[in-house]
Design a protein around this motif. Sequence first.
Motif, PDB file in Angstrom:
ATOM      1  N   THR A   1      68.327   6.562 -14.723  1.00 41.17           N
ATOM      2  CA  THR A   1      67.265   7.461 -15.144  1.00 41.17           C
ATOM      3  C   THR A   1      65.923   6.887 -14.709  1.00 41.17           C
ATOM      4  OG1 THR A   1      67.118   6.441 -17.336  1.00 41.17           O
ATOM      5  CG2 THR A   1      68.562   8.367 -17.106  1.00 41.17           C
ATOM      6  N   MET A   2      64.900   7.744 -14.764  1.00 38.72           N
ATOM      7  CA  MET A   2      63.569   7.349 -14.357  1.00 38.72           C
ATOM      8  C   MET A   2      62.580   7.979 -15.323  1.00 38.72           C
ATOM      9  SD  MET A   2      60.652   8.546 -12.569  1.00 38.72           S
ATOM     10  CE  MET A   2      61.233   9.968 -11.701  1.00 38.72           C
ATOM     11  N   GLU A   3      61.516   7.258 -15.606  1.00 39.49           N
ATOM     12  CA  GLU A   3      60.461   7.782 -16.455  1.00 39.49           C
ATOM     13  C   GLU A   3      59.133   7.543 -15.769  1.00 39.49           C
ATOM     14  OE1 GLU A   3      58.498   6.995 -20.864  1.00 39.49           O
ATOM     15  OE2 GLU A   3      60.472   6.204 -20.408  1.00 39.49           O
ATOM     16  N   GLU A   4      58.304   8.575 -15.705  1.00 35.81           N
ATOM     17  CA  GLU A   4      56.963   8.421 -15.153  1.00 35.81           C
ATOM     18  C   GLU A   4      55.988   8.215 -16.300  1.00 35.81           C
ATOM     19  OE1 GLU A   4      54.585  10.543 -11.669  1.00 35.81           O
ATOM     20  OE2 GLU A   4      54.683  11.801 -13.454  1.00 35.81           O
ATOM     21  N   ILE A   5      55.177   7.182 -16.186  1.00 33.20           N
ATOM     22  CA  ILE A   5      54.141   6.930 -17.182  1.00 33.20           C
ATOM     23  C   ILE A   5      52.786   6.966 -16.484  1.00 33.20           C
ATOM     24  CG2 ILE A   5      55.630   5.584 -18.700  1.00 33.20           C
ATOM     25  CD1 ILE A   5      54.318   3.051 -17.586  1.00 33.20           C
ATOM     26  N   VAL A   6      51.754   7.243 -17.256  1.00 36.23           N
ATOM     27  CA  VAL A   6      50.398   7.258 -16.727  1.00 36.23           C
ATOM     28  C   VAL A   6      49.635   6.127 -17.405  1.00 36.23           C
ATOM     29  CG1 VAL A   6      48.283   8.597 -16.430  1.00 36.23           C
ATOM     30  CG2 VAL A   6      50.506   9.753 -16.419  1.00 36.23           C
ATOM     31  N   VAL A   7      49.054   5.263 -16.592  1.00 37.31           N
ATOM     32  CA  VAL A   7      48.317   4.112 -17.097  1.00 37.31           C
ATOM     33  C   VAL A   7      46.837   4.313 -16.762  1.00 37.31           C
ATOM     34  CG1 VAL A   7      48.084   1.601 -17.024  1.00 37.31           C
ATOM     35  CG2 VAL A   7      50.330   2.659 -16.642  1.00 37.31           C
ATOM     36  N   PRO A   8      46.000   4.514 -17.784  1.00 35.56           N
ATOM     37  CA  PRO A   8      44.569   4.638 -17.515  1.00 35.56           C
ATOM     38  C   PRO A   8      43.987   3.254 -17.212  1.00 35.56           C
ATOM     39  CG  PRO A   8      45.019   4.949 -19.857  1.00 35.56           C
ATOM     40  CD  PRO A   8      46.328   4.754 -19.182  1.00 35.56           C
ATOM     41  N   MET A   9      43.268   3.153 -16.094  1.00 30.25           N
ATOM     42  CA  MET A   9      42.693   1.887 -15.650  1.00 30.25           C
ATOM     43  C   MET A   9      41.173   2.029 -15.535  1.00 30.25           C
ATOM     44  SD  MET A   9      45.429  -0.073 -15.061  1.00 30.25           S
ATOM     45  CE  MET A   9      44.926  -1.374 -13.943  1.00 30.25           C
ATOM     46  N   ILE A  10      40.483   0.930 -15.856  1.00 34.62           N
ATOM     47  CA  ILE A  10      39.022   0.892 -15.789  1.00 34.62           C
ATOM     48  C   ILE A  10      38.619  -0.304 -14.944  1.00 34.62           C
ATOM     49  CG2 ILE A  10      36.912   0.554 -17.126  1.00 34.62           C
ATOM     50  CD1 ILE A  10      38.260   1.903 -19.455  1.00 34.62           C
ATOM     51  N   GLU A  11      37.624  -0.101 -14.097  1.00 34.40           N
ATOM     52  CA  GLU A  11      37.111  -1.226 -13.319  1.00 34.40           C
ATOM     53  C   GLU A  11      36.283  -2.099 -14.253  1.00 34.40           C
ATOM     54  OE1 GLU A  11      35.517  -1.893  -8.808  1.00 34.40           O
ATOM     55  OE2 GLU A  11      35.122   0.015  -9.782  1.00 34.40           O
ATOM     56  N   SER A  12      36.657  -3.376 -14.313  1.00 33.13           N
ATOM     57  CA  SER A  12      36.019  -4.293 -15.257  1.00 33.13           C
ATOM     58  C   SER A  12      36.001  -5.705 -14.694  1.00 33.13           C
ATOM     59  CB  SER A  12      36.796  -4.271 -16.582  1.00 33.13           C
ATOM     60  OG  SER A  12      36.325  -5.253 -17.464  1.00 33.13           O
ATOM     61  N   GLU A  13      34.865  -6.346 -14.754  1.00 36.54           N
ATOM     62  CA  GLU A  13      34.720  -7.739 -14.342  1.00 36.54           C
ATOM     63  C   GLU A  13      35.241  -7.988 -12.922  1.00 36.54           C
ATOM     64  OE1 GLU A  13      36.626 -10.080 -17.362  1.00 36.54           O
ATOM     65  OE2 GLU A  13      35.529  -9.056 -18.956  1.00 36.54           O
ATOM     66  N   GLY A  14      34.968  -7.058 -12.022  1.00 34.42           N
ATOM     67  CA  GLY A  14      35.358  -7.217 -10.632  1.00 34.42           C
ATOM     68  C   GLY A  14      36.817  -6.900 -10.334  1.00 34.42           C
ATOM     69  N   GLY A  15      37.546  -6.388 -11.306  1.00 34.71           N
ATOM     70  CA  GLY A  15      38.946  -6.030 -11.106  1.00 34.71           C
ATOM     71  C   GLY A  15      39.267  -4.775 -11.908  1.00 34.71           C
ATOM     72  N   TRP A  16      40.566  -4.507 -12.026  1.00 32.07           N
ATOM     73  CA  TRP A  16      41.004  -3.330 -12.767  1.00 32.07           C
ATOM     74  C   TRP A  16      41.793  -3.764 -13.985  1.00 32.07           C
ATOM     75  CZ3 TRP A  16      39.606   1.619 -11.818  1.00 32.07           C
ATOM     76  CH2 TRP A  16      38.918   1.841 -10.616  1.00 32.07           C
TER      77      TRP A  16
ATOM     78  N   GLU B   1      41.665   3.307  -5.527  1.00 32.70           N
ATOM     79  CA  GLU B   1      42.949   3.795  -6.018  1.00 32.70           C
ATOM     80  C   GLU B   1      44.053   2.769  -5.766  1.00 32.70           C
ATOM     81  OE1 GLU B   1      40.448   7.425  -5.273  1.00 32.70           O
ATOM     82  OE2 GLU B   1      40.828   5.587  -4.182  1.00 32.70           O
ATOM     83  N   GLU B   2      44.064   2.200  -4.554  1.00 29.95           N
ATOM     84  CA  GLU B   2      45.078   1.193  -4.219  1.00 29.95           C
ATOM     85  C   GLU B   2      44.923  -0.065  -5.070  1.00 29.95           C
ATOM     86  OE1 GLU B   2      45.796   2.343   0.482  1.00 29.95           O
ATOM     87  OE2 GLU B   2      44.158   0.981  -0.042  1.00 29.95           O
ATOM     88  N   LYS B   3      43.680  -0.479  -5.298  1.00 30.05           N
ATOM     89  CA  LYS B   3      43.436  -1.662  -6.133  1.00 30.05           C
ATOM     90  C   LYS B   3      43.904  -1.432  -7.569  1.00 30.05           C
ATOM     91  CE  LYS B   3      39.512  -3.491  -3.542  1.00 30.05           C
ATOM     92  NZ  LYS B   3      38.067  -3.793  -3.593  1.00 30.05           N
ATOM     93  N   ALA B   4      43.631  -0.247  -8.112  1.00 24.89           N
ATOM     94  CA  ALA B   4      44.057   0.072  -9.475  1.00 24.89           C
ATOM     95  C   ALA B   4      45.583   0.111  -9.559  1.00 24.89           C
ATOM     96  CB  ALA B   4      43.462   1.408  -9.926  1.00 24.89           C
ATOM     97  N   GLN B   5      46.231   0.675  -8.550  1.00 25.19           N
ATOM     98  CA  GLN B   5      47.688   0.720  -8.514  1.00 25.19           C
ATOM     99  C   GLN B   5      48.274  -0.694  -8.471  1.00 25.19           C
ATOM    100  OE1 GLN B   5      47.891   3.583  -5.132  1.00 25.19           O
ATOM    101  NE2 GLN B   5      49.540   4.485  -6.330  1.00 25.19           N
ATOM    102  N   GLN B   6      47.721  -1.540  -7.625  1.00 29.58           N
ATOM    103  CA  GLN B   6      48.216  -2.914  -7.509  1.00 29.58           C
ATOM    104  C   GLN B   6      48.075  -3.665  -8.831  1.00 29.58           C
ATOM    105  OE1 GLN B   6      45.832  -4.366  -4.259  1.00 29.58           O
ATOM    106  NE2 GLN B   6      47.051  -3.316  -2.707  1.00 29.58           N
ATOM    107  N   ALA B   7      46.945  -3.483  -9.493  1.00 29.98           N
ATOM    108  CA  ALA B   7      46.718  -4.165 -10.775  1.00 29.98           C
ATOM    109  C   ALA B   7      47.694  -3.666 -11.837  1.00 29.98           C
ATOM    110  CB  ALA B   7      45.275  -3.956 -11.236  1.00 29.98           C
TER     111      ALA B   7
ATOM    112  N   GLY C   1      45.724  -7.989 -19.302  1.00 34.43           N
ATOM    113  CA  GLY C   1      45.410  -6.884 -18.409  1.00 34.43           C
ATOM    114  C   GLY C   1      44.697  -5.735 -19.098  1.00 34.43           C
ATOM    115  N   ARG C   2      44.504  -5.856 -20.394  1.00 35.66           N
ATOM    116  CA  ARG C   2      43.779  -4.815 -21.136  1.00 35.66           C
ATOM    117  C   ARG C   2      42.292  -5.114 -21.196  1.00 35.66           C
ATOM    118  NH1 ARG C   2      46.581  -2.378 -26.317  1.00 35.66           N
ATOM    119  NH2 ARG C   2      44.414  -1.803 -26.479  1.00 35.66           N
ATOM    120  N   VAL C   3      41.483  -4.077 -21.189  1.00 33.87           N
ATOM    121  CA  VAL C   3      40.043  -4.226 -21.337  1.00 33.87           C
ATOM    122  C   VAL C   3      39.772  -4.823 -22.720  1.00 33.87           C
ATOM    123  CG1 VAL C   3      37.852  -2.965 -21.508  1.00 33.87           C
ATOM    124  CG2 VAL C   3      39.536  -2.291 -19.811  1.00 33.87           C
TER     125      VAL C   3
END
Length: 130
Positions: A112-127, A25-31, A50-52
């Motif tokens: 103002t603030m906006e929350e977005i959701v970024v779907p992440m996939i583990e790929s090639e040793g990273g996110w 989870e932390e690695k995906a957040q950092q990426a 950064g996209r698959v």
Amino acid sequence: MKRTILAIATLVLVFAGCDKEPTPEEKAQQAALAYYNSLLAGDYEAFLKGRVNADSLPDSYREGLLKIYQQFVVRQQEEHGGVVGIETNRALVDSTLNVMQVFINLNFADSTMEEIVVPMIESEGGWKMK
């Protein structure tokens, strides 16, 4: 003397245990945070990388995406005075979609603030972003 050596050995083990590996989870957040920081810094190519499967996109589609990224940043500047901060809230595993959902707050100059959701996939040793 034996007690001193034992005490030092114990301290070494305690401090060695503090240097833990980040969770997925932390690695995906950092990426995700790094990709969005690139976007806002105007490095649209780094954001796209950064996209698959970004390396297999047709050139015309790739150029279109880069233009869309640039337009997004310009639009945020016009509507909100720009993004002044980015932070991740949390990341949740979505086992149904087989992705890590990273929640990011975009903080704007107009308070103002906006929350977005970024779907992440583990790929090639990273996110990577889906």
